[in-house]
Design an enzyme around this catalytic site. Sequence first.
Site, mmCIF file in Angstrom:
data_model
loop_
_atom_site.group_PDB
_atom_site.id
_atom_site.type_symbol
_atom_site.label_atom_id
_atom_site.label_comp_id
_atom_site.label_asym_id
_atom_site.label_seq_id
_atom_site.Cartn_x
_atom_site.Cartn_y
_atom_site.Cartn_z
ATOM 1 N N SER A 224 0.830 -1.199 0.000
ATOM 2 C CA SER A 224 0.000 0.000 0.000
ATOM 3 C C SER A 224 0.867 1.252 0.000
ATOM 4 C CB SER A 224 -0.906 -0.001 1.239
ATOM 5 O OG SER A 224 -1.693 1.159 1.284
ATOM 6 N N GLY A 225 0.587 2.137 -0.939
ATOM 7 C CA GLY A 225 1.354 3.370 -1.055
ATOM 8 C C GLY A 225 2.504 3.304 -2.023
ATOM 9 N N THR A 229 -2.023 1.837 -7.963
ATOM 10 C CA THR A 229 -3.202 2.427 -8.593
ATOM 11 C C THR A 229 -2.810 3.413 -9.681
ATOM 12 O OG1 THR A 229 -4.477 2.165 -6.547
ATOM 13 C CG2 THR A 229 -5.296 3.738 -8.160
ATOM 14 N N ASN A 294 -0.957 5.105 2.859
ATOM 15 C CA ASN A 294 -1.324 5.596 1.537
ATOM 16 C C ASN A 294 -2.658 6.343 1.619
ATOM 17 O OD1 ASN A 294 -1.647 6.019 -1.176
ATOM 18 N ND2 ASN A 294 -2.101 3.899 -1.686
ATOM 19 N N SER A 297 -5.421 4.197 -1.149
ATOM 20 C CA SER A 297 -5.100 2.775 -1.205
ATOM 21 C C SER A 297 -6.285 1.971 -1.730
ATOM 22 C CB SER A 297 -4.707 2.276 0.186
ATOM 23 O OG SER A 297 -4.500 0.885 0.186
ATOM 24 N N SER A 298 -6.035 1.133 -2.722
ATOM 25 C CA SER A 298 -7.079 0.233 -3.227
ATOM 26 C C SER A 298 -7.277 -0.883 -2.212
ATOM 27 C CB SER A 298 -6.671 -0.359 -4.580
ATOM 28 O OG SER A 298 -6.554 0.641 -5.556
ATOM 29 N N GLY A 533 -0.121 -6.292 -2.529
ATOM 30 C CA GLY A 533 1.195 -6.866 -2.352
ATOM 31 C C GLY A 533 1.302 -7.665 -1.067
ATOM 32 N N GLU A 535 1.968 -8.755 2.574
ATOM 33 C CA GLU A 535 1.779 -7.953 3.790
ATOM 34 C C GLU A 535 2.301 -8.703 5.011
ATOM 35 O OE1 GLU A 535 -2.125 -5.241 2.568
ATOM 36 O OE2 GLU A 535 -2.281 -6.716 4.193
#
Length: 951
Positions: A224-225, A229, A294, A297-298, A533, A535
């Site tokens: 995330s970040g 996206t 982020n 974040s999606s 991704g 985690e």
Amino acid sequence: DRAQSVPGYSQLRLSYSTVHVFIVEAALSTEGNMEKGAHVWAVDNGGDDAWILCEVLSKTDSELRLKQCDKESNVFSRSRANATPSSSDSNNEAVEIRYEGVELANAKLSDAERAEGRDDDLITLPHLHEPAILHAIHERFSCGKIYTWTGPVLIAVNPFQRLPLYTNEILESYRQEGLLRSQNLGNGSGDQLGPHVYSIADQSYRQMMSEKRVSQSILISGESGAGKTESTKIVMLYLTTLGSSHHHVKGTQSTDGEPPSAHHSTLEDMSIMERVLQSNPILEAFGNARTLRNDNSSRFGKFIELGFSRGGALLGAKVQTYLLEKVRVGFHASGERNYHVFYQLLRGMTEDQKKRYGFHDGETHGLELANHYHMTGQGGAPQLREFTDEDGLKYTMKAMKALSWSEEKIEVVLKLVAGLIHLGQINFDSIESDGGQEVSVIQDETVLQNAATMLDVDTDKLKAALTERLMITRGEGITIQLSPERAVEARDALAKTMYGALFLWVVNEVNECIGWEDDKAVRSSVGVLDIFGFECFAINSFEQLCINFTNEALQQQFNKFIFKMEQAEYKAEQISWEFIEFPDNQDCLDTIQSKPNGILTMLDDECRLPKGSDRNWANRLYKQYVPDQQTESQNTRFLATPVQKSRAVFCVRHFAGVVQYTAETGFLEKNKDEIPLMAQNLFETAPGDLVKDMYTIQKKELEEKNVKSKDSGKGKPSKSKTVGMQFKEQLSDLMAKVETTEPHYIRCLKPNDAAKPKMLTRQRLTEQLRYGGVLEAVRVARMGFPVRLPHDAFFQRYRMLLPSTCEDDLPWNMEQNAPQELCIRLVELLLEEGQKQKREGKTSWKEDGIGRSERIRRMQAMPFPITFPKMDVQLGLTKVFMRKPPHDALEAHRIFHQTVSAIFLQSWIRGMQQRKRFLVTCEAALTIQRFYRGCVGRARYDIPLGYRIVM
């Protein structure tokens, strides 16, 4: 000046220059081996740099003595790790000597080499490992280069600032370069313009349009970040541009983040490209949220498939989503936010909308609406840095209108979002029932009425869904009154269910607007996968297990792809490769998903038990994988210590590292994700069409999966689907689809956690390189022949190892000779010389009849003889492929020969120095003698004449 007149001085100056160049080259060549003066990378234990650059002070068989280059006071040692033979050959003495946490450093590139793009592809680095990749990415990031190739993988580092890398002019330049390359009129390497996300998109489109017309896929991953996206949007922009009749897209470079605006009254007036691009703001509003890492974040995975005609024209797109994080609807941590659409509505709606949706500023007691409401205020309702929520609502509504959503449809959707916010405000009091049990009642009926009105459902049935639970026993229904705590759980579960259904409905509406009309017209496609991704947090739960399971499956597919590429190159070079073994993580996948003892399979079984619990599930896992006093399973993938067992904690060894999962974090509840019977009744009897449509789409999706499961189960009745089962099936379908395409990879990296530009934290970047599978891909590629040199480079580099071999047996240049035959002959002679040295052993430097050069050579510490299996060095059509031990042996002998030559030249120079000194001294002595004799003669001449007459 007088010394210049001494005979031999001019030759002496030439020799100084020669030996200086030779010694410098010898010093640089130590970079190929861990000799004294070589530069290496050492693990920064406990530091933030991950790896530090050091110089070798001394080397023994047991340890290396190192000094940090930028901190000379830091001197330390690293012990020897192992000595692994390069093959099973018993006669093989080539070993790979390694030291704990030490890797060789590459020679520093000059500014001219960087300008030429020598560091554009890290696969060309002589030493390719974790610190080499980390350092190269850091250096490029410092120069403003955020894209780097690592073989087939594009590494993209989030700059956290707007860079002029995506202008229409740059897009057009990549389009033109790709067009020329596809017609064999441009640079055959395809990277004349350097690494860029446009390069990946262009490659996928050109390969799709080739003769085979194979569908493509672009797999984008990262934490995330990291910029997944944004990378997805850039890829889609490029592909839709190529697939449309227009090559210039107005409005793509808006400085305020606004997407391209649409100036069309109906959907038919818009191009397919504009429709696809306009779908992004809608999906982001309902599926993205602010996290600690982020702002955008999606919180779901998506696979966007772009369909193209035979002529390459874009026909439409389809969106498939995966694992929406519905738990965020009911709870989000401090500093985070719920989904964007909630804040866009609360901060961007007009006064008239506030009245229509039941929001009154007077009820907030001075607080902002977003901070007042439970569903949006748990994390503090922070503002976003890139754009405001007011603007976000404008972009979202503009995108809805661009996709021809009617005003009535938009109004109903926003009303339902408002209803969910009101639903979160419903609180419960406790009263005692007739049976003496504690049951819940609604605190404020007005809030309940507002929620029911906005959700367009029946008030009484909504109240029942929140305070009662219906159980079916032997065909009869039993109603159970819920306690206040259970009522809060029912409220959050209902909100999650409704938002999940709303999200599916939004995706379905988007697909109807951007999808292609005729499947037969689609000749091929390009799929863009924007997936979560790997985690690893302080506390990891069900979501992390599913996410890491996905990445484990994608990594296996990635390893197979790398293996295929390696196999293709070996076949093209006509070398033997069948003996090479590549790593496989199938055992980890089996540990998670296999039947009947996989982690998720046993979780599904526990969910079906009447008294199943997280603790019972964890105990079953321990009994299956680590019984008695074991701490590690037989396949080493499942781990749990006695302390972890007491805390219901277990670990899984993934490709990126060991991750600790806490079982008692609601695994069973999250896996069930059931729609309560009372909620089903609420949805089925709702007077509003939107709620009915949402429930119909959700129910249809579940039924389709159940039918698929029934078909695969050969007629057996299907069981209700858990989230884990649904996710495994979705992942299986995704991998099957990816397997039928030619994949391309983008790994997004986040340089720092503060989201600040021009700042890179090496330790965080190292973690992401591991989690993103980049290092694993390098390891897979290097399992075969990691060192590859063209024939001419190999011959010129190692011909010097046979100085006594005559010109007739092995020429010194490759002119008028077959390069491959010369390299084969060189390897044969090197192995013969190695066997000879092995038989003779160490020879004395005092032996009579040897020359000065040979005497010096015997006085030095000679490396092990060059003996390795021929299979470890393969001669291809254009390259020489070597494993690491033979390469290290050749490099060690090359350094040895250069060192001997340098010492010989130094001895010759010292002789010349002494000869010069002797000649200068002789000349000075003669001068003094001449002067003295002159003085004596003049003294005699000056005796008085009379005295001489008397005499």
